[in-house]
Scaffold this motif. Structure first.
Motif, PDB file in Angstrom:
ATOM      1  N   THR A 151     -55.787  28.229 -72.640  1.00  0.00           N
ATOM      2  CA  THR A 151     -55.721  29.519 -73.325  1.00  0.00           C
ATOM      3  C   THR A 151     -56.696  30.477 -72.646  1.00  0.00           C
ATOM      4  O   THR A 151     -57.304  30.143 -71.644  1.00  0.00           O
ATOM      5  N   ASN A 152     -56.816  31.665 -73.210  1.00  0.00           N
ATOM      6  CA  ASN A 152     -57.775  32.622 -72.640  1.00  0.00           C
ATOM      7  C   ASN A 152     -58.568  33.296 -73.755  1.00  0.00           C
ATOM      8  O   ASN A 152     -58.209  33.236 -74.925  1.00  0.00           O
ATOM      9  N   LYS A 153     -59.645  33.932 -73.386  1.00  0.00           N
ATOM     10  CA  LYS A 153     -60.565  34.526 -74.354  1.00  0.00           C
ATOM     11  C   LYS A 153     -59.897  35.629 -75.164  1.00  0.00           C
ATOM     12  O   LYS A 153     -60.143  35.760 -76.363  1.00  0.00           O
ATOM     13  N   MET A 154     -59.011  36.408 -74.550  1.00  0.00           N
ATOM     14  CA  MET A 154     -58.354  37.506 -75.261  1.00  0.00           C
ATOM     15  C   MET A 154     -57.469  36.973 -76.401  1.00  0.00           C
ATOM     16  O   MET A 154     -57.511  37.488 -77.516  1.00  0.00           O
ATOM     17  N   LYS A 158     -58.090  37.440 -80.483  1.00  0.00           N
ATOM     18  CA  LYS A 158     -57.035  38.033 -81.302  1.00  0.00           C
ATOM     19  C   LYS A 158     -56.632  37.118 -82.468  1.00  0.00           C
ATOM     20  O   LYS A 158     -56.307  37.601 -83.552  1.00  0.00           O
ATOM     21  N   ASN A 159     -56.676  35.807 -82.269  1.00  0.00           N
ATOM     22  CA  ASN A 159     -56.146  34.872 -83.262  1.00  0.00           C
ATOM     23  C   ASN A 159     -57.192  34.198 -84.138  1.00  0.00           C
ATOM     24  O   ASN A 159     -56.862  33.688 -85.193  1.00  0.00           O
ATOM     25  N   ILE A 160     -58.433  34.159 -83.703  1.00  0.00           N
ATOM     26  CA  ILE A 160     -59.469  33.491 -84.492  1.00  0.00           C
ATOM     27  C   ILE A 160     -60.330  34.550 -85.169  1.00  0.00           C
ATOM     28  O   ILE A 160     -60.845  35.453 -84.517  1.00  0.00           O
ATOM     29  N   TYR A 179     -45.338  16.247 -78.547  1.00  0.00           N
ATOM     30  CA  TYR A 179     -45.279  17.493 -77.795  1.00  0.00           C
ATOM     31  C   TYR A 179     -45.726  18.600 -78.743  1.00  0.00           C
ATOM     32  O   TYR A 179     -45.098  18.835 -79.780  1.00  0.00           O
ATOM     33  N   ILE A 180     -46.816  19.271 -78.407  1.00  0.00           N
ATOM     34  CA  ILE A 180     -47.362  20.336 -79.255  1.00  0.00           C
ATOM     35  C   ILE A 180     -46.477  21.578 -79.070  1.00  0.00           C
ATOM     36  O   ILE A 180     -46.455  22.170 -78.000  1.00  0.00           O
ATOM     37  N   MET A 181     -45.755  21.946 -80.135  1.00  0.00           N
ATOM     38  CA  MET A 181     -44.848  23.096 -80.053  1.00  0.00           C
ATOM     39  C   MET A 181     -45.589  24.413 -80.307  1.00  0.00           C
ATOM     40  O   MET A 181     -45.376  25.381 -79.607  1.00  0.00           O
ATOM     41  N   SER A 182     -46.455  24.431 -81.321  1.00  0.00           N
ATOM     42  CA  SER A 182     -47.196  25.656 -81.630  1.00  0.00           C
ATOM     43  C   SER A 182     -48.449  25.308 -82.432  1.00  0.00           C
ATOM     44  O   SER A 182     -48.568  24.210 -82.969  1.00  0.00           O
ATOM     45  N   TYR A 183     -49.338  26.265 -82.506  1.00  0.00           N
ATOM     46  CA  TYR A 183     -50.551  26.107 -83.308  1.00  0.00           C
ATOM     47  C   TYR A 183     -50.987  27.478 -83.810  1.00  0.00           C
ATOM     48  O   TYR A 183     -50.745  28.497 -83.174  1.00  0.00           O
ATOM     49  N   THR A 184     -51.604  27.485 -84.998  1.00  0.00           N
ATOM     50  CA  THR A 184     -52.098  28.704 -85.612  1.00  0.00           C
ATOM     51  C   THR A 184     -53.466  28.388 -86.221  1.00  0.00           C
ATOM     52  O   THR A 184     -53.623  27.368 -86.898  1.00  0.00           O
ATOM     53  N   PHE A 185     -54.433  29.255 -86.025  1.00  0.00           N
ATOM     54  CA  PHE A 185     -55.751  29.064 -86.582  1.00  0.00           C
ATOM     55  C   PHE A 185     -55.722  29.432 -88.069  1.00  0.00           C
ATOM     56  O   PHE A 185     -55.121  30.426 -88.451  1.00  0.00           O
ATOM     57  N   ILE A 186     -56.366  28.605 -88.911  1.00  0.00           N
ATOM     58  CA  ILE A 186     -56.366  28.819 -90.357  1.00  0.00           C
ATOM     59  C   ILE A 186     -57.766  28.640 -90.920  1.00  0.00           C
ATOM     60  O   ILE A 186     -58.645  28.066 -90.278  1.00  0.00           O
ATOM     61  N   TYR A 187     -57.928  29.141 -92.176  1.00  0.00           N
ATOM     62  CA  TYR A 187     -59.196  28.956 -92.876  1.00  0.00           C
ATOM     63  C   TYR A 187     -59.229  27.559 -93.486  1.00  0.00           C
ATOM     64  O   TYR A 187     -58.205  26.971 -93.790  1.00  0.00           O
TER      65      TYR A 187
END
Length: 188
Positions: A151-154, A158-160, A179-187
């Motif tokens: 990933t990258n810092k930008m 934006k997501n965290i 196989y990791i399809m997607s990920y989303t940061f959560i509380y």
């Protein structure tokens, strides 16, 4: 020297086109498989490198033995060793990422789970062209292993947001791996 016939020229052209198409298809497969491999984590009991070495060895031995038996009076041990080495490399390279593509292509179930994560700078290697700007380490629940995603810092900025300590992961899993399809940061 005889001029070549139009039929032999057309056969050579067709053969050249077929060879280039096969080589292009192989290059496409290598790129596609390496993208899949970057998001795949295998089960701990999968003998990945042993399998690749075994496939290369079987391919090399088959070619060397076939060469020696085809015309034994004209072949030497050095020529058989050269055949073994070339075909070993070909079999090894063609089998690389085989488990990763099997994990991606074979049927399985899609699971979602919460996982802790860790960020590292710089990220994973991109081959001989450098490294990713950041690496996101996620623990896969079905294999109990960690995987580092590029990933990258930008994107991270934006997501965290402040206080997000977990990641919600969607993965396709089967008996070979995940196989990791997607990920989303959560509380938490």
């Amino acid at each position: 020297m005889e001029p070549s016939s139009p039929e032999s020229k057309s056969k050579r052209i067709i053969l050249t086109v077929v060879v280039f198409l096969l080589f292009g298809a192989w290059l496409y497969y290598v790129g596609w498989a390496s993208k899949i491999s970057a998001r795949t984590v295998l089960m701990p009991e999968i003998p990945e490198w042993s399998t690749y070495l075994l496939i290369g060895s079987i391919t090399g031995l088959t070619a060397a033995i076939r060469t020696l038996y085809k015309r034994p009076e004209r072949k030497t041990a050095i020529q058989a060793l050269n055949y073994f080495t070339g075909w070993f490399c070909l079999g090894f390279i063609l089998s690389l990422n085989g488990y990763d593509t099997a994990t991606y292509l074979l049927p399985g179930k899609i699971i979602s789970y919460k996982s802790s994560y860790e960020l590292r700078y710089p990220g994973p290697s991109r081959g001989k062209f450098g490294r990713c700007e950041a690496g996101l380490w996620i623990e896969d629940k079905s294999t109990s292993r960690w995987i580092e995603l590029c990933t990258n810092k930008m994107d991270l900025d934006k997501n965290i947001q402040q206080g997000m300590q977990l990641v919600w992961v969607s993965a396709r899993t089967n008996r070979i791996g995940s196989y990791i399809m997607s990920y989303t940061f959560i509380y938490n």
